[in-house]
Every structure is written in C-alpha cells, then in structure tokens.
Write a protein that holds these residues in place. Structure first.
Motif, mmCIF file in Angstrom:
data_model
loop_
_atom_site.group_PDB
_atom_site.id
_atom_site.type_symbol
_atom_site.label_atom_id
_atom_site.label_comp_id
_atom_site.label_asym_id
_atom_site.label_seq_id
_atom_site.Cartn_x
_atom_site.Cartn_y
_atom_site.Cartn_z
ATOM 1 N N SER A 66 -25.189 48.275 72.965
ATOM 2 C CA SER A 66 -26.374 48.881 72.347
ATOM 3 C C SER A 66 -25.973 49.949 71.343
ATOM 4 C CB SER A 66 -27.276 49.495 73.414
ATOM 5 O OG SER A 66 -27.736 48.506 74.289
ATOM 6 N N PHE A 67 -25.013 50.790 71.736
ATOM 7 C CA PHE A 67 -24.541 51.853 70.845
ATOM 8 C C PHE A 67 -23.909 51.254 69.598
ATOM 9 C CE2 PHE A 67 -21.114 54.696 69.447
ATOM 10 C CZ PHE A 67 -21.854 55.815 69.141
ATOM 11 N N HIS A 68 -23.062 50.251 69.794
ATOM 12 C CA HIS A 68 -22.380 49.609 68.670
ATOM 13 C C HIS A 68 -23.392 48.934 67.745
ATOM 14 C CE1 HIS A 68 -19.046 47.846 66.526
ATOM 15 N NE2 HIS A 68 -19.562 46.640 66.691
ATOM 16 N N ASN A 69 -24.361 48.201 68.326
ATOM 17 C CA ASN A 69 -25.384 47.538 67.520
ATOM 18 C C ASN A 69 -26.233 48.543 66.759
ATOM 19 O OD1 ASN A 69 -24.512 45.046 68.392
ATOM 20 N ND2 ASN A 69 -26.083 44.859 69.966
ATOM 21 N N ARG A 70 -26.549 49.661 67.416
ATOM 22 C CA ARG A 70 -27.330 50.707 66.751
ATOM 23 C C ARG A 70 -26.567 51.232 65.528
ATOM 24 N NH1 ARG A 70 -31.484 54.570 68.191
ATOM 25 N NH2 ARG A 70 -31.134 56.534 67.121
ATOM 26 N N GLY A 71 -25.268 51.458 65.707
ATOM 27 C CA GLY A 71 -24.450 51.938 64.595
ATOM 28 C C GLY A 71 -24.381 50.937 63.458
ATOM 29 N N GLU A 72 -24.209 49.676 63.781
ATOM 30 C CA GLU A 72 -24.171 48.631 62.755
ATOM 31 C C GLU A 72 -25.507 48.539 62.019
ATOM 32 O OE1 GLU A 72 -22.948 44.822 64.196
ATOM 33 O OE2 GLU A 72 -21.037 45.578 64.939
ATOM 34 N N THR A 73 -26.576 48.590 62.773
ATOM 35 C CA THR A 73 -27.903 48.507 62.158
ATOM 36 C C THR A 73 -28.150 49.720 61.272
ATOM 37 O OG1 THR A 73 -28.733 47.239 64.038
ATOM 38 C CG2 THR A 73 -30.378 48.279 62.625
ATOM 39 N N LEU A 74 -27.774 50.903 61.739
ATOM 40 C CA LEU A 74 -27.968 52.105 60.938
ATOM 41 C C LEU A 74 -27.139 52.050 59.656
ATOM 42 C CD1 LEU A 74 -29.446 54.784 60.744
ATOM 43 C CD2 LEU A 74 -27.544 55.839 61.975
ATOM 44 N N ARG A 75 -25.908 51.555 59.735
ATOM 45 C CA ARG A 75 -25.092 51.408 58.523
ATOM 46 C C ARG A 75 -25.769 50.451 57.536
ATOM 47 N NH1 ARG A 75 -21.098 52.455 62.145
ATOM 48 N NH2 ARG A 75 -20.799 50.330 62.887
ATOM 49 N N ALA A 76 -26.347 49.356 58.038
ATOM 50 C CA ALA A 76 -27.041 48.410 57.163
ATOM 51 C C ALA A 76 -28.271 49.060 56.529
ATOM 52 C CB ALA A 76 -27.442 47.160 57.950
ATOM 53 N N VAL A 77 -28.984 49.865 57.292
ATOM 54 C CA VAL A 77 -30.155 50.573 56.767
ATOM 55 C C VAL A 77 -29.732 51.541 55.668
ATOM 56 C CG1 VAL A 77 -31.878 52.349 57.338
ATOM 57 C CG2 VAL A 77 -31.618 50.341 58.810
ATOM 58 N N ILE A 78 -28.658 52.280 55.910
ATOM 59 C CA ILE A 78 -28.179 53.247 54.915
ATOM 60 C C ILE A 78 -27.728 52.538 53.646
ATOM 61 C CG2 ILE A 78 -26.343 54.922 54.423
ATOM 62 C CD1 ILE A 78 -26.598 55.751 57.436
ATOM 63 N N GLU A 79 -26.992 51.447 53.804
ATOM 64 C CA GLU A 79 -26.548 50.696 52.629
ATOM 65 C C GLU A 79 -27.738 50.164 51.841
ATOM 66 O OE1 GLU A 79 -23.753 46.887 51.520
ATOM 67 O OE2 GLU A 79 -23.350 47.969 53.378
ATOM 68 N N THR A 80 -28.733 49.664 52.550
ATOM 69 C CA THR A 80 -29.943 49.158 51.892
ATOM 70 C C THR A 80 -30.680 50.284 51.172
ATOM 71 O OG1 THR A 80 -30.150 47.396 53.528
ATOM 72 C CG2 THR A 80 -32.131 47.954 52.272
ATOM 73 N N ALA A 81 -30.839 51.414 51.835
ATOM 74 C CA ALA A 81 -31.528 52.556 51.219
ATOM 75 C C ALA A 81 -30.773 53.038 49.982
ATOM 76 C CB ALA A 81 -31.679 53.690 52.230
ATOM 77 N N ASN A 82 -29.448 53.095 50.077
ATOM 78 C CA ASN A 82 -28.636 53.547 48.949
ATOM 79 C C ASN A 82 -28.652 52.551 47.789
ATOM 80 O OD1 ASN A 82 -27.970 55.937 50.202
ATOM 81 N ND2 ASN A 82 -25.968 55.238 50.878
ATOM 82 N N THR A 83 -28.851 51.279 48.083
ATOM 83 C CA THR A 83 -28.914 50.263 47.035
ATOM 84 C C THR A 83 -30.297 50.239 46.385
ATOM 85 O OG1 THR A 83 -27.264 48.920 48.173
ATOM 86 C CG2 THR A 83 -28.639 47.797 46.543
ATOM 87 N N ARG A 84 -31.329 50.250 47.214
ATOM 88 C CA ARG A 84 -32.705 50.171 46.691
ATOM 89 C C ARG A 84 -33.125 51.448 45.973
ATOM 90 N NH1 ARG A 84 -35.975 47.631 51.844
ATOM 91 N NH2 ARG A 84 -34.947 45.612 51.854
ATOM 92 N N LEU A 85 -32.783 52.584 46.545
ATOM 93 C CA LEU A 85 -33.185 53.890 46.005
ATOM 94 C C LEU A 85 -34.693 53.970 45.743
ATOM 95 C CD1 LEU A 85 -30.213 54.564 43.546
ATOM 96 C CD2 LEU A 85 -30.586 55.605 45.781
ATOM 97 N N ASP A 86 -35.494 53.339 46.617
ATOM 98 C CA ASP A 86 -36.938 53.312 46.407
ATOM 99 C C ASP A 86 -37.712 54.254 47.332
ATOM 100 O OD1 ASP A 86 -36.711 52.029 48.840
ATOM 101 O OD2 ASP A 86 -37.706 50.185 48.205
#
Length: 187
Positions: free
Chosen positions: A14-34
């Motif tokens: 769960s901890f590992h999946n949470r970290g992976e998901t959060l990294r994907a969210v951050i990458e998406t937010a940094n790419t979209r910048l919306d």
C-alpha cells in the motif's frame, strides 16, 4: 506469524503503491500545469479517495521539498537568511511547478469549506516556516505569517523574472534503504 507477515506485506504494498501513484500525479501536474487535481491518473481514486486527501499529500510533498531546499540553501548562504529562503522557495517551485499551481488554485478556490480551512491552515504554517527560517520570527509564532507572506511574494517576483519551464519530470528517485536491502537479500 504468517498473518503478521501478510499484514506487513500489504502495508508495504500500500505504501509503495501510494508513492508510485503520488509520483504519477506530480508528473502529470507538472506536465499539464493547469492547476487542476489530476484525479484521472490511474490509482488515484483507490489510493487517495477524494480531492482533499490528494491535495493534502501534495501539500506535504511541497512542504517537504521546500524544507529540504531551505536546509540546503542555509548551508550555502548562512549570512543572508532571507535570500536563502527565497532561493529555496524558487528551487522547490522549479521542481514542482504543477504542484505549486494546484496549491495556489485550491487556496483561492477550494471545493468546499473543509478544503478552504485546510488550505488556509497549510498556508499559515508554510508562511510561518518561511519567516522562521529567514530569522524573522520564532518557531510556531503565528505573527510570522505576514512576514512569511512577504518572503513568499519576494520569491514569486524573483521567480517570475525568470523563464517559465515548459515540461518537468521528477528526478529519478534514489533507491531507499529498504529497496537496497531487499535487492541484497534477493541476490
């Protein structure tokens, strides 16, 4: 004993999946910048559940990154504390522009009262941190919030004078101690 091992494994997963998901969210937010929470990223609904929980995780990521940069800057600029804190804020922004945009947006436009309260509280804490680390307020002294707001504005103005990044990705994560230990044990 196997029940405990299964629970620890599930907790680690769960901890590992949470970290992976959060990294994907951050990458998406940094790419979209919306400035919109990327609730459409795989695993977000299952891992975080709602917007407030995801926003809280992003706020924590921002705070951790900002604190780390403050520490680094204070080591290199110990005589000019405010300048070091401004440089740290800019460095954190440069690494997490999408996250900062999200935090700014939901600070101004919370989805509900609970989010508004949480963002207001987080903003005060961040500004007190900035003032404290700049040597202009005491630890936990709420009177430092306006000073921190001024430091934040100075960082924003300084950052605005520089070119805007187009696309950001997170730097590769160094394997954690536990990851390195697991690979040694597996070998």
């Amino acid at each position: 004993m196997s029940v405990i091992n299964e629970e620890l494994t599930m907790t680690w997963k769960s901890f590992h999946n949470r970290g992976e998901t959060l990294r994907a969210v951050i990458e998406t937010a940094n790419t979209r910048l919306d400035a919109r929470l990327p609730m459409d990223v795989d695993g977000v609904a299952e891992t975080f559940g709602d917007e407030l929980t995801l926003l809280g995780a992003l706020q924590l990521k921002w705070h951790t990154r900002l604190s780390g940069h403050v520490e680094q800057q204070l080591l290199s600029q110990p005589m000019d504390l405010e300048r070091a804190v401004v440089a740290a804020w800019i460095a954190a922004y440069d690494e997490l522009p999408g996250v900062r945009a999200l935090l700014d947006h939901y600070r101004s436009h919370p989805l509900d009262d609970e989010m508004g309260w949480a963002m207001a509280r987080a903003t005060v804490k961040e500004r007190v941190l900035l003032a404290t680390m700049a040597g202009q307020s005491g630890i936990g002294d709420l009177a430092g919030a306006p000073i921190g707001a001024r430091i934040e504005e100075s960082a924003r103005a300084t950052r605005a004078a520089r070119p805007v990044p187009t696309v950001h990705t997170l730097a590769p994560q160094r394997p954690s101690f536990m990851d390195r230990l697991r690979s040694v044990l597996a070998a």
